[in-house]
Scaffold this motif. Structure first.
Motif, PDB file in Angstrom:
ATOM      1  N   LYS A 173      -0.601  -0.504  -9.372  1.00 24.30           N
ATOM      2  CA  LYS A 173      -1.800  -1.521  -9.253  1.00 24.30           C
ATOM      3  C   LYS A 173      -2.970  -0.449  -9.115  1.00 24.30           C
ATOM      4  O   LYS A 173      -3.036   0.041  -7.947  1.00 24.30           O
ATOM      5  N   LYS A 205       0.655  -1.247   0.059  1.00 27.47           N
ATOM      6  CA  LYS A 205      -0.009   0.083  -0.016  1.00 27.47           C
ATOM      7  C   LYS A 205       0.857   1.179   0.083  1.00 27.47           C
ATOM      8  O   LYS A 205       0.503   2.289  -0.429  1.00 27.47           O
ATOM      9  N   LYS A 259      -5.770   9.039  -9.396  1.00 25.10           N
ATOM     10  CA  LYS A 259      -6.705   8.419  -9.992  1.00 25.10           C
ATOM     11  C   LYS A 259      -6.732   8.566 -11.520  1.00 25.10           C
ATOM     12  O   LYS A 259      -6.778   9.556 -11.836  1.00 25.10           O
ATOM     13  N   ASN A 261      -7.279  -0.091  -8.741  1.00 31.35           N
ATOM     14  CA  ASN A 261      -8.718  -0.729  -8.512  1.00 31.35           C
ATOM     15  C   ASN A 261      -9.566  -0.431  -9.803  1.00 31.35           C
ATOM     16  O   ASN A 261      -9.080   0.059 -10.952  1.00 31.35           O
ATOM     17  N   LYS A 262     -10.796  -1.183  -9.608  1.00 28.73           N
ATOM     18  CA  LYS A 262     -11.506  -1.164 -10.888  1.00 28.73           C
ATOM     19  C   LYS A 262     -12.249   0.326 -10.958  1.00 28.73           C
ATOM     20  O   LYS A 262     -12.962   0.712 -12.044  1.00 28.73           O
ATOM     21  N   ASP A 263     -11.872   1.312 -10.102  1.00 30.29           N
ATOM     22  CA  ASP A 263     -12.259   2.619 -10.447  1.00 30.29           C
ATOM     23  C   ASP A 263     -10.877   3.536 -10.889  1.00 30.29           C
ATOM     24  O   ASP A 263     -11.226   4.629 -11.216  1.00 30.29           O
ATOM     25  N   TYR A 318      -5.265  -3.976 -14.540  1.00 26.82           N
ATOM     26  CA  TYR A 318      -5.123  -2.683 -14.112  1.00 26.82           C
ATOM     27  C   TYR A 318      -3.650  -2.667 -13.389  1.00 26.82           C
ATOM     28  O   TYR A 318      -3.464  -1.782 -12.455  1.00 26.82           O
ATOM     29  N   THR A 352      -3.986   1.718  -5.604  1.00 31.55           N
ATOM     30  CA  THR A 352      -4.111   0.898  -4.422  1.00 31.55           C
ATOM     31  C   THR A 352      -2.665   0.441  -4.040  1.00 31.55           C
ATOM     32  O   THR A 352      -2.565   0.389  -2.682  1.00 31.55           O
ATOM     33  N   HIS A 353      -2.011   0.236  -4.703  1.00 28.10           N
ATOM     34  CA  HIS A 353      -0.493  -0.565  -4.277  1.00 28.10           C
ATOM     35  C   HIS A 353       0.575  -0.199  -5.487  1.00 28.10           C
ATOM     36  O   HIS A 353       0.165   0.190  -6.477  1.00 28.10           O
TER      37      HIS A 353
END
Length: 211
Positions: A92, A13, A52, A94-96, A78, A100-101
């Motif tokens: 990495k 993270k 993002k 997320n789906k949005d 992703y 996240t990492h």
């Protein structure tokens, strides 16, 4: 899309340099992963911020990365590499499309990827900054130690162990204090700022854990 093959990643993270990897970390052996050449400015932002990405960008990454498994390969959604031609970083989402990492790379693999990136056209990635992270000069181990004693301090506070908190405050500042909220907040800030009293706080918890 340009790819890099056969590298080792360690997604966390928070970003940690490869020398801060732990032996019990979950290491990912990548078979194939997309690589983007970006500017120095973009690289610094992506390394030190939570960002993002626009859907037009990250949707193209779906199932583009593969990792080795015992008998076959699996897709990662992703996941991609960025490099400014000097350093490299794996991200990495997320789906949005939110980061996240992140993962640093082994030194020799980072050098090789940076060389590859220099020959690629610079990509203009569509992203926005969600949160800027405060730069830290602490090692991963130091951060984990501070987080651990912060949790222990919170335990004493939440379980009304006032005598121990008062004693710890006296040990650190050589004066008495009866306001438990002030004690807790002051000691918490001492840990957050990694002050000279941190060693006293660590020793205190070592002692009470042995009793």
């Amino acid at each position: 899309m340009n790819y890099v093959y056969d590298i080792i990643l360690n997604f966390q993270k928070h970003f940690y340099d490869f020398y801060d990897w732990n032996t019990d970390d979950e290491i990912t052996h990548i078979r194939k992963i997309p690589l983007f050449h970006i500017t120095n400015k973009d690289f610094k932002i992506l390394k030190t911020s939570i960002c993002k990405f626009g859907s037009e960008f990250y949707e193209k990454l779906y199932n583009r990365t593969e990792k080795f498994k015992k008998i076959n390969v699996a897709f990662l959604n992703y996941v991609f590499l960025v490099s400014n031609g000097k350093e490299a970083l794996a991200i990495k989402l997320n789906k949005d499309g939110v980061c996240t990492h992140k993962s640093s790379l082994l030194l020799d693999e980072e050098e090789e990827i940076a060389d590859i990136a220099e020959d690629l056209k610079i990509s203009d990635l569509n992203y926005k900054i969600i949160k800027k992270m405060t730069p830290s000069f602490q090692t991963r181990t130091e951060k984990e130690i501070l987080a651990n004693i912060t949790n222990k301090l919170s335990y004493l506070y939440n379980h009304k162990e006032d005598d121990k908190l008062k004693f710890l405050y006296l040990e650190c500042f050589e004066k008495n204090e009866d306001d438990i909220n002030k004690i807790f907040n002051t000691l918490t800030m001492e840990i957050k700022n990694n002050s000279k009293n941190v060693s006293k706080i660590i020793d205190f918890f070592k002692i009470i854990s042995q009793k």
